[in-house]
Design a protein around this motif. Structure first.
Motif, PDB file in Angstrom:
ATOM      1  N   UNK A 171      35.087  16.053  40.263  1.00  0.00           N
ATOM      2  CA  UNK A 171      34.591  16.484  38.964  1.00  0.00           C
ATOM      3  C   UNK A 171      33.544  17.582  39.070  1.00  0.00           C
ATOM      4  N   UNK A 172      33.006  17.787  40.272  1.00  0.00           N
ATOM      5  CA  UNK A 172      32.019  18.830  40.500  1.00  0.00           C
ATOM      6  C   UNK A 172      32.511  19.808  41.563  1.00  0.00           C
ATOM      7  N   UNK A 173      32.103  21.060  41.428  1.00  0.00           N
ATOM      8  CA  UNK A 173      32.369  22.045  42.468  1.00  0.00           C
ATOM      9  C   UNK A 173      31.421  21.783  43.643  1.00  0.00           C
ATOM     10  N   UNK A 174      31.650  22.460  44.758  1.00  0.00           N
ATOM     11  CA  UNK A 174      30.775  22.259  45.919  1.00  0.00           C
ATOM     12  C   UNK A 174      29.336  22.665  45.615  1.00  0.00           C
ATOM     13  N   UNK A 175      29.156  23.758  44.887  1.00  0.00           N
ATOM     14  CA  UNK A 175      27.805  24.177  44.507  1.00  0.00           C
ATOM     15  C   UNK A 175      27.150  23.136  43.611  1.00  0.00           C
ATOM     16  N   UNK A 176      27.898  22.631  42.666  1.00  0.00           N
ATOM     17  CA  UNK A 176      27.348  21.618  41.752  1.00  0.00           C
ATOM     18  C   UNK A 176      27.006  20.332  42.491  1.00  0.00           C
ATOM     19  N   UNK A 177      27.799  19.983  43.499  1.00  0.00           N
ATOM     20  CA  UNK A 177      27.490  18.795  44.297  1.00  0.00           C
ATOM     21  C   UNK A 177      26.152  18.944  45.007  1.00  0.00           C
ATOM     22  N   UNK A 178      25.918  20.137  45.547  1.00  0.00           N
ATOM     23  CA  UNK A 178      24.648  20.362  46.236  1.00  0.00           C
ATOM     24  C   UNK A 178      23.480  20.313  45.252  1.00  0.00           C
ATOM     25  N   UNK A 179      23.662  20.888  44.085  1.00  0.00           N
ATOM     26  CA  UNK A 179      22.619  20.825  43.057  1.00  0.00           C
ATOM     27  C   UNK A 179      22.378  19.378  42.623  1.00  0.00           C
ATOM     28  N   UNK A 180      23.457  18.662  42.454  1.00  0.00           N
ATOM     29  CA  UNK A 180      23.354  17.283  41.978  1.00  0.00           C
ATOM     30  C   UNK A 180      22.683  16.382  43.005  1.00  0.00           C
ATOM     31  N   UNK A 181      22.922  16.655  44.290  1.00  0.00           N
ATOM     32  CA  UNK A 181      22.288  15.853  45.334  1.00  0.00           C
ATOM     33  C   UNK A 181      20.769  15.988  45.287  1.00  0.00           C
ATOM     34  N   UNK A 182      20.291  17.151  44.836  1.00  0.00           N
ATOM     35  CA  UNK A 182      18.849  17.373  44.741  1.00  0.00           C
ATOM     36  C   UNK A 182      18.250  16.854  43.432  1.00  0.00           C
ATOM     37  N   UNK A 183      18.992  17.034  42.346  1.00  0.00           N
ATOM     38  CA  UNK A 183      18.393  16.812  41.025  1.00  0.00           C
ATOM     39  C   UNK A 183      19.075  15.760  40.170  1.00  0.00           C
ATOM     40  N   UNK A 184      20.278  15.292  40.585  1.00  0.00           N
ATOM     41  CA  UNK A 184      21.086  14.390  39.750  1.00  0.00           C
ATOM     42  C   UNK A 184      21.351  15.014  38.382  1.00  0.00           C
ATOM     43  N   UNK A 185      21.450  16.327  38.369  1.00  0.00           N
ATOM     44  CA  UNK A 185      21.604  17.055  37.099  1.00  0.00           C
ATOM     45  C   UNK A 185      22.913  16.749  36.396  1.00  0.00           C
ATOM     46  N   UNK A 186      23.995  16.605  37.170  1.00  0.00           N
ATOM     47  CA  UNK A 186      25.318  16.489  36.568  1.00  0.00           C
ATOM     48  C   UNK A 186      25.833  15.054  36.455  1.00  0.00           C
TER      49      UNK A 186
END
Length: 220
Positions: A63-78
């Motif tokens: 459900x997330x792109x690789x970039x979004x996964x990295x962002x989410x790992x830091x911030x739980x944004x998605x």
């Protein structure tokens, strides 16, 4: 058997997926997890294999792109943005309708963790396509009006040691007008890592989809 690495158009970015269609199929199940989980997980592969043996097609979807996964790992944004995840599931459902091997076949959704709520919301948005939903270890705390729009049959699979999830799933089931059932896996916690827990999840999900997708597409 058709097995393809695919890119599913989803507005913001194409999503990676694995589409497997074991011959002519009468149904296809989209399998998705919330957060940064990958479609290559052992749990999701076990589910897909079981569904193939039952004659169903599967789309394992990130459900997330690789970039979004990295962002989410830091911030739980998605991972907690249920509307965002649901839009991507809806895009996948619509994409399957355009594929010659999956056009006009009923769809099941398997959503784990935060993708559980997204799966229910997507089912509410596409009631003529989605006939069955299975959630695992999710917290489907959606508004009453959303749950009332769900027409698919819903199986909630919950770990017996996860009292918070159990309460939320019971509450959601009580608000559904569609058929639903809660399956409690005794001794299991939120991630179902305990011996035998995953096998019980796989068996219950396969039985639910076979039973509730068997009659084909609901008439409009």
């Amino acid at each position: 058997m058709i097995s393809d690495l695919v890119l599913v158009p989803a507005g913001e970015a194409p999503l990676a997926g694995d589409l497997v269609v074991p011959g002519p199929v009468r149904s296809v199940v989209v399998i998705a997890e919330g957060g940064s989980s990958s479609r290559g997980s052992t749990r999701d592969r076990a589910l897909a294999d079981a569904f193939h043996r039952a004659g169903m097609g599967t789309l394992l979807l990130d459900l997330l792109t690789e970039l979004e996964k990295r962002e989410d790992a830091r911030s739980a944004r998605h991972r907690f943005d249920v509307q965002f995840l649901a839009r991507r599931l809806v895009a996948a459902i619509d994409w399957l309708e355009q594929r010659p091997e999956t056009v006009d076949v009923p769809v099941g959704l398997f959503g784990a963790d935060t993708a559980a709520s997204a799966a229910l919301l997507a089912a509410a948005e596409r009631p003529q396509r989605v006939l069955a939903v299975v959630t695992r270890g999710g917290r489907p705390d959606l508004p009453y009006e959303v749950l009332q729009r769900v027409r698919a049959s819903v199986l909630f699979i919950v770990g017996g040691e996860d009292e918070t999830d159990l309460g939320l799933n019971q509450e959601a089931a009580g608000m559904l007008s569609a058929p639903s059932e809660i399956r409690v896996v005794r001794g299991a916690t939120h991630l179902f890592h305990e011996p035998g827990a995953l096998e019980e999840v796989v068996t219950a999900a396969r039985h639910w989809f076979v039973s509730h997708l068997e009659n084909g597409r609901r008439s409009a």
